[in-house]
Design an enzyme around this catalytic site. Structure first.
Site, short mmCIF file in Angstrom:
data_model
loop_
_atom_site.label_atom_id
_atom_site.label_comp_id
_atom_site.label_asym_id
_atom_site.label_seq_id
_atom_site.Cartn_x
_atom_site.Cartn_y
_atom_site.Cartn_z
N CYS A 175 0.86 -1.17 0.00
CA CYS A 175 0.00 0.00 0.00
C CYS A 175 0.90 1.22 0.00
O CYS A 175 1.68 1.43 0.93
CB CYS A 175 -0.91 -0.01 1.23
N GLU A 214 -4.04 1.29 -5.63
CA GLU A 214 -3.10 0.28 -6.12
C GLU A 214 -2.98 0.43 -7.62
O GLU A 214 -3.92 0.89 -8.29
CB GLU A 214 -3.57 -1.12 -5.75
#
Length: 261
Positions: free
Chosen positions: A2, A106
């Protein structure tokens, strides 16, 4: 991994879910749509038997580091090995925290063509709690800085076509156990580090403006048209391996722990 996330809800909504007092420094935070490494992140930790809010710098610096400027940025810690790695093992035992989020970004990297950013958000539009670690670093002159990192696990089947890892989500019923209320044994804390249920999140393609940390507005989370990511069955083993091993940035002392897009 992340590398960017958002926290769009109000301080009142966040404190209501996490159960901390809202009258502390930093707790009246503005909405954020593109939180990036080295920036302040909201955390919830256990302090004197109560949940407390605290802002920390995203990028963990262990207490034993002599010069943070010369230390690689640790924004993520792999859940599978964090308890054994020198940079994270003390925090895994003594300084666990929750990190409120409205979702995270993402990037899907196809075999050819441009990478596509996705905003991965709860289907119900609510808030999730990422599992985090925090540390305190003191300089020789007595200055202090608190820093943190997110824990990651292999992505669930729904998100694996976009990226092979995802942040750990802690369910509200597990908040106390993760925060060490009553002295949670490390083995039990580690058992909480698992991929989220496949129906928790939905992934929507968003604007490439999110690539710049200078951009921070609500439009970043608005879906845009994009090609669907490859299904796992259509990807070659070589292609999956290539995507899983791409890295940028410097490698931290704990190899494999750092994953910057």
């Amino acid at each position: 991994m992340c590398g960017r996330f958002a926290l769009r809800q109000s301080p009142a909504e966040v404190s209501a879910l996490f159960g901390y007092r809202g009258d502390v420094p930093g707790a009246d935070f503005p909405p954020r749509y593109n939180i990036a490494p080295t920036q302040p992140v909201a955390t919830v930790r256990l302090s004197h038997g109560e949940r407390r809010f605290a802002l920390v710098r995203w990028g963990l610096v262990p207490g034993w580091v002599k010069d943070p400027a010369a230390f690689s940025l640790l924004i993520n810690a792999r859940a599978e090995t964090a308890a054994d790695k020198p940079s994270f093992r003390a925090a895994m035992r003594h300084r666990r925290c929750l990190i409120p989020a409205s979702g995270y970004y993402e990037w899907h990297r196809p075999e050819t063509g441009e990478k596509t950013p996705y905003f991965i958000r709860p289907r119900d539009g609510g808030i999730v709690a990422f599992a985090g670690l925090w540390e305190e670093w003191c300089d020789p002159d007595g200055g202090e800085i608190e820093t943190g990192a997110l824990l990651t696990v292999p992505a669930n089947a729904a998100l694996a076509p976009i990226h092979h890892r995802m942040p750990v989500v802690v369910a509200p019923d597990d908040f106390d156990a993760w925060l060490d209320v009553g002295g949670t044994p490390l083995k039990e804390a580690l058992a909480l580090l698992r991929p989220a249920a496949g129906d928790l999140f939905e992934a929507v393609p968003v604007s490439g403006r999110v690539n710049s940390a200078r951009e921070d507005d609500a439009a970043l989370t608005v879906p845009v048209a994009a090609a669907e990511p490859d299904e796992p069955a259509t990807q070659s083993p070589a292609g999956r391996t290539a995507r899983a091993t791409r890295r940028t940035g410097s490698v931290a002392p704990d190899a494999g722990q750092l994953d910057l897009f």
